[in-house]
Design an enzyme around this catalytic site. Structure first.
Site, PDB file in Angstrom:
ATOM      1  N   ASP A 271      64.506  47.718 -13.890  1.00  0.00           N
ATOM      2  CA  ASP A 271      63.406  47.083 -13.187  1.00  0.00           C
ATOM      3  C   ASP A 271      62.999  45.796 -13.909  1.00  0.00           C
ATOM      4  O   ASP A 271      62.905  45.770 -15.143  1.00  0.00           O
ATOM      5  CB  ASP A 271      62.238  48.068 -13.139  1.00  0.00           C
ATOM      6  CG  ASP A 271      61.040  47.537 -12.386  1.00  0.00           C
ATOM      7  OD1 ASP A 271      61.179  47.258 -11.190  1.00  0.00           O
ATOM      8  OD2 ASP A 271      59.966  47.401 -13.008  1.00  0.00           O
TER       9      ASP A 271
ATOM     10  N   GLU B 287      67.720  44.278 -11.716  1.00  0.00           N
ATOM     11  CA  GLU B 287      66.855  43.567 -10.785  1.00  0.00           C
ATOM     12  C   GLU B 287      66.601  42.229 -11.478  1.00  0.00           C
ATOM     13  O   GLU B 287      65.787  42.155 -12.401  1.00  0.00           O
ATOM     14  CB  GLU B 287      65.549  44.316 -10.548  1.00  0.00           C
ATOM     15  CG  GLU B 287      64.643  43.605  -9.551  1.00  0.00           C
ATOM     16  CD  GLU B 287      63.290  44.286  -9.402  1.00  0.00           C
ATOM     17  OE1 GLU B 287      62.761  44.308  -8.278  1.00  0.00           O
ATOM     18  OE2 GLU B 287      62.750  44.788 -10.408  1.00  0.00           O
TER      19      GLU B 287
END
Length: 662
Positions: A339, A375
């Protein structure tokens, strides 16, 4: 009575080991801001505390004790040097804790004050505590699938949401690791044809104070407290199981079915948030080491979550690498999705594609066998790094998402951009010897509209989140087809929405690169327009199996199976003239004029001289002249054989044909 030894500085955390033929546990914690550290032992389920002064070797505090059992609770009290934030009245959680007990009530200012470092009350009875944890587990010769990137089809799901409403799963295990491991759940995944599940965070997390005040929870789990520990609320609490053993059993069951397990991990921030917020671990242990901050001590908030973890320090890098190794070596996880991954490469704190952390991860033998997915952005300056991660990372490609949505839903007519994305986004990834698999192609993910909502809503509808609809992305490139929402729509609108979804799904699943499908999109799952449902642990987010669109599921399953038959989609190579032809509606090679004519909105792609993708993004009829040969339609439930030269594409936005003879 416990025997005490000075122990050793590494490994960090709690480790079972023998000293002078006596079995005990070594404890080690890093703190450069401590003048003294005490290990605090609690009898299981009791507030009775015994403290042991720890020894120090180059800022690592360590001690060895015998006479402790699995399940014993422990924490640390940090006596800080002058000017530090440490407060020995506040019990600190081991950053290496492999099991944790206790989720503090932070719903009021008074409750939160117990965890503030400027508060002098002792909070040992309230603080989360680590548990001494056994790593014993019978893996029964577990074999990692190690699916090649070129054959990978990723399915992003939430452990709880996937089975919570499935009536073919026993009620007592719905929404748990055991539920996902149930034969019916696995049979569904196998029937669909995916190769890997990508789990939203299963690490131990807390619900942020602002959510607790509103009676909400962080459903997604992007509020980490203990990155080595399994989140216990997804455990079924069956006899003789722990959250860790149930998680391992789930991994083993998925592996037996040939399905990889990719874990979404959060190394960019912690739940401790801003500097004056409640403190549970890293801030009170070594604030300057663990968090990015300026010379005056103000936090850099490059994540939107109040703090940013500093992974450029030696201890920060070690913590990440040790954690990844633990999940791979002890829990048999097959990969990670990071993330806000740009934080991993921040060193000054600018992003550096050659950051030491990237190099150290790459050098670990066990980590060379698993998948890494970034990401590739955060919200700081220079945070958007799509295409710039090391080669061993695949990346979420938001260009694919946005360009495909604009093509199908906003009728952009950008045939050249469609072709670029469909062929693997070589404009982004064909450098530094990267391959098509480096592009994780996706249309939807947990963050944003579901596929059903993408074709049903022009605007986000996030009022239930309690932020006056300000949260969530506003640039969704969605189209409601004339009516906002899923209620009271006529058959014409439903047909148009279905065709749009077919075009998007087929573009995703037949593009060069690695496709990622959001769980539920294959059967029409909706979140009723909420595109940021991170705090909705309820039927808003749980998959609604009772509203199952069988036709859409059948198409998705069929297209996944087709993908596995096409050589150029199984080789992880950039397409060349030898295996792909770009044709206009008259079956002639696309001219420069064709590529730049935004009114055409239709063309054909011939792959491997056998598979013909016929694409019409218009809202009306388009006649196609087919290339020479006899063609069979593959993606209809009723197979038709074409021995004519033209196809009227009226009932499919995206049609796949196979040449059966010249």
């Amino acid at each position: 009575m416990s025997k005490i030894n000075l122990g050793k500085a590494y490994p960090l955390g709690s480790t079972e080991c023998d000293v002078e033929n006596i079995t005990g546990f070594n404890f080690a914690i890093y703190s450069s801001q401590a003048s003294a550290v005490e290990l605090c032992i609690f009898k299981q389920g009791s507030t009775q505390e015994t403290r042991f002064p720890m020894y120090c070797t180059e800022n690592v505090w360590h001690i060895w004790l015998s006479g402790l059992d699995y399940g014993t609770e422990y924490g640390f009290r940090i006596y800080g040097k002058e000017g530090s934030l440490s407060n020995p009245n506040k019990l600190m959680l081991d950053p290496y804790a492999r099991s944790v007990t206790g989720k503090p009530d932070l719903s009021s200012e008074e409750n939160r004050s117990w965890f503030l470092l400027n508060d002098e009350r002792d909070n040992g009875h309230l603080a989360p505590k680590a548990l001494i944890t056994s790593s014993s587990f019978d893996w029964e010769n577990d074999i990692l699938p190690q699916t090649p990137w070129a054959e990978s089809i990723i399915y992003e799901l939430h452990v709880k949401g996937f089975t919570q409403l499935r009536e073919d799963i026993p009620a007592e295990i719905r929404g748990t690791y055991a539920g996902l491991a149930h034969p019916n759940a696995i049979a569904y995944l196998k029937e669909l044809g995916i190769s890997a599940v990508e789990l939203l965070p299963i690490n131990y997390h807390l619900d942020e104070p602002h959510l607790q005040e509103k009676g909400l929870q962080n459903y997604w789990g992007y509020s980490p407290l203990a990155m080595f520990a399994v989140e216990p609320k997804y455990c079924s609490k069956q006899t003789n199981t722990t959250p860790l053993t149930e998680f391992k059993s789930m991994v083993k069951a998925l592996h037996q079915a040939g399905i990889e397990v990719i874990s979404d991990v959060v190394f960019n921030h912690s739940v401790e948030s801003e500097k004056h917020f409640p403190t549970f671990s890293q801030r009170g242990i070594d604030d300057r080491t663990y968090y990015w901050q300026d010379e005056t001590g103000n936090y850099f908030n490059l994540t939107g979550c109040g703090n940013t973890l500093n992974l450029s320090t030696e201890i920060g890098r070690r913590w990440v690498v040790d954690c990844l190794r633990y999940w791979v070596e002890e829990c048999h996880v097959d990969g990670f999705r990071f993330d806000l991954a740009s934080v991993l490469g921040r060193e000054t704190p600018d992003f550096n594609a050659q950051a030491l952390l990237f190099k150290e991860i790459e050098q670990v033998p066990s980590l060379q066998k698993v998948k890494f997915i970034a990401e590739p952005w955060d919200i700081g300056i220079g945070g958007y790094q799509v295409g710039n991660f090391p080669d061993y990372f695949a990346e979420w490609n938001d260009h694919f998402r946005d360009d495909m949505c604009r093509f199908w839903l906003w009728k952009s007519g950008e045939l050249g951009i469609f072709a670029e994305r469909f062929a693997g986004s070589s404009d982004i990834y064909r450098r530094n010897k990267k391959r098509p698999h480096n592009s994780i192609n996706f249309i939807t993910a947990h963050d944003g509209f579901t596929l059903r909502d993408l074709v049903s809503y022009n605007q986000k509808h996030n009022f239930a989140n309690g932020e006056d609809n300000r949260d969530g992305r506003s640039e969704n490139y969605s189209y409601n087809h004339g009516v906002e929402g899923n209620e009271d729509t006529n058959s014409h609108i439903e047909e148009a929405r279905y065709l749009s979804r077919c075009g998007l799904l087929m573009s995703l699943l037949l593009s060069n690169g690695t496709p990622m499908l959001l769980a539920g999109d294959e059967f029409g799952n909706t979140q009723n327009g909420n595109n940021n449902a991170y705090c909705q642990d309820n039927e808003t987010t749980w998959l609604k199996w009772q509203h199952f669109e069988q036709d859409l599921f059948a198409l998705t399953k069929q297209v996944i199976a087709l993908r596995k038959q096409i050589p150029s989609l199984q080789q992880d190579n950039w397409w060349q003239e030898s295996n792909v032809s770009w044709l206009n509606v008259d079956a002639e090679n696309m001219s420069l004029k064709d590529w730049h004519n935004k009114d055409i909105k239709a063309f054909q792609i011939l792959l491997d001289n056998k598979y013909l993708f016929v694409i019409n993004a218009k809202a009306n009829l388009q006649k196609f002249s087919l290339p020479q040969g006899n063609w069979e339609i593959l993606c209809n439930s009723e197979v038709a054989f074409l021995q004519k030269e033209q196809l009227d594409l009226t009932d499919l936005a995206f049609c796949v044909l196979q040449k059966i003879s010249e």
